[in-house]
Write an enzyme that holds these catalytic residues in place. Structure first.
Site, PDB file in Angstrom:
ATOM      1  CE1 TYR A 101      -3.530   2.640   1.126  1.00 48.44           C
ATOM      2  CE2 TYR A 101      -1.658   3.400   1.898  1.00 48.44           C
ATOM      3  CZ  TYR A 101      -3.103   3.795   1.423  1.00 48.44           C
ATOM      4  OH  TYR A 101      -3.990   5.009   1.609  1.00 48.44           O
ATOM      5  CD  GLU A 189      -5.600   5.229  -0.447  1.00 51.07           C
ATOM      6  OE1 GLU A 189      -5.913   5.023   0.705  1.00 51.07           O
ATOM      7  OE2 GLU A 189      -6.807   4.915  -1.121  1.00 51.07           O
TER       8      GLU A 189
END
Ligand code: GDP
Ligand code: MN
Length: 381
Positions: A101, A189
């Site tokens: 992530y 993101e």
């Protein structure tokens, strides 16, 4: 403005972040044609502004044409948490060895951009932050110096990323910061950020929000966002240059100045009501603008009563009164209005309203009084 995954990936690609190539389509036939052109296996992905598409059946792998057709049919039109899928993105499927992530966002309390990285990718990052916070690395970026490759490399190393991909990851994060900065994003993101079995790092998903206040710097961003699912009233407001945000309640709200409108929403909520919208008529709004604003507010069918909360500074209360009178002549509203006029030319404004004797328009002197009245009227309606 939030971007669809494929739009975010196109910005990533522009800045050199590796993504799979693909095509955005809106029909099953076009999806199949795109899949045939890309070559199997492909992944068919719902383009909606909501996370958790995978779990909701909005992300599916297709090994051949029949499966591509089947998945495109089931995903186009699919309702994912209230978002209807109008577009699917077809991309070459990737093999995944590991899911990480990464994100860059603005940490408002620290007044600095922040890089976040975790080896626990592919799951909701909120869960990681809550259950295993030590696995979510946060690094504040010096806005003047930007993110250096060395800093990025230290972050991923500290996060426990595989040693053989540290350099690739650092390069990617530097580019992600470039996207965030140069495109005027508030969030960039990647979840998951994958490592393929042949050790290539790639963005498999993209979540990008752009700062609307910077849109004047980016004519090339025109048309981005989920235009197919945009609220028609919000679109119309944008055309008219009115700041309008639709909300879930039944009390229409108009004020001048974002701060006053925000407080008005709070006061309405405090009085037990639910606002139907945010509408900032702005400073110095004239009669014509007020008339437009009334039309916008009333085009929301949920509205049962309307609150005008005007504090006249640059805005003159008599102009607001004239706008309201013109709007009533034109649309003859069937819902009650509560009007609080205070500040510049408020006496003249109230006089005008009094003379016009508009049906079902109630005067209020304070904000709390106005809110109490409008909530009662909305409940009575
Ligand atoms: P989200 O559920 O809305 O976050 O959508 P994602 O784009 O993150 O996809 C959800 C999940 O689908 C990912 O975490 C992957 O596990 C899986 N997935 C997506 N694309 C591919 C792909 O190309 N190959 C494989 N094997 N899995 C994929
Ligand atoms: Mn994802």
């Amino acid at each position: 403005m939030d971007l669809l995954e494929y739009q975010g990936k196109q910005l990533f690609a522009k800045h050199g972040i590796p993504v799979s190539s693909g095509k955005a389509v809106t029909t099953v036939d076009d999806a199949v044609a795109a899949a045939n052109e890309i070559g199997y296996p492909v992944v068919v992905k719902a383009q909606v502004l909501i996370g958790g598409r995978g779990k909701a059946g909005g992300v599916k792998l297709a090994a051949n044409e029949a499966e591509a057709r089947e998945h495109a049919s089931s995903i186009l039109g699919l309702d994912i948490k209230g978002h209807i899928t109008r577009t699917v993105w077809i991309e070459a499927a990737s093999d995944i060895a590991t899911e990480y992530y990464a994100s860059i966002l603005l940490d408002r309390s620290a007044k600095q951009p922040m890089l976040m990285f975790s080896t626990e990718g592919g799951v909701e990052i909120e869960t990681v932050a809550e259950e295993t916070p030590e696995k979510l690395i946060k690094f504040h970026i010096d806005a003047l110096n930007g993110l250096t490759r060395d800093e990025a490399r230290k972050v991923v190393e500290q996060g426990g990323a595989d040693a053989d991909v540290l350099d690739q990851l650092a390069d990617l994060l530097v580019k992600l910061y470039e996207v965030w900065l140069q495109e005027d994003a508030s969030l960039a993101e990647i979840n998951p950020l994958i490592i393929t079995p042949d050790r290539i790092v790639k963005a498999l998903d993209a979540k990008v929000s752009l700062d609307d206040n910077a849109s004047f710097r980016h004519p090339e961003h025109e048309g981005l966002g989920d235009t197919a699912n945009a609220d028609p009233i919000e679109l119309k407001a944008k055309e008219q240059d009115v700041v309008y945000v639709k909300l879930d309640g039944n009390i229409g709200v108009l004020g001048n100045g974002a701060g006053l409108v925000m407080s008005t929403l709070d006061v309405v909520a405090q009085a037990g009501g639910e606002p139907a919208n945010f509408l900032d008529a702005g400073g110095g709004s004239d009669a014509e603008k007020i008339e437009q604003a009334v039309e916008l507010i009333l085009s929301n069918e949920n509205v049962k009563a309307v609150l005008f909360n005007i504090f006249g500074g640059i805005t003159r209360c008599d102009e607001v009164a004239k706008g309201l009178i013109a709007a009533f002549a034109k649309i003859q509203p069937t819902v009650p209005f509560v009007v609080r006029l205070d500040g510049t030319n408020d006496v003249q404004g109230r006089e005008l309203l009094h003379e016009a004797a508009l049906p079902n328009v109630h005067a209020a002197t304070t904000m709390n009084d106005a809110a109490a009245q409008v909530v009662a009227l909305a409940k009575g309606a």
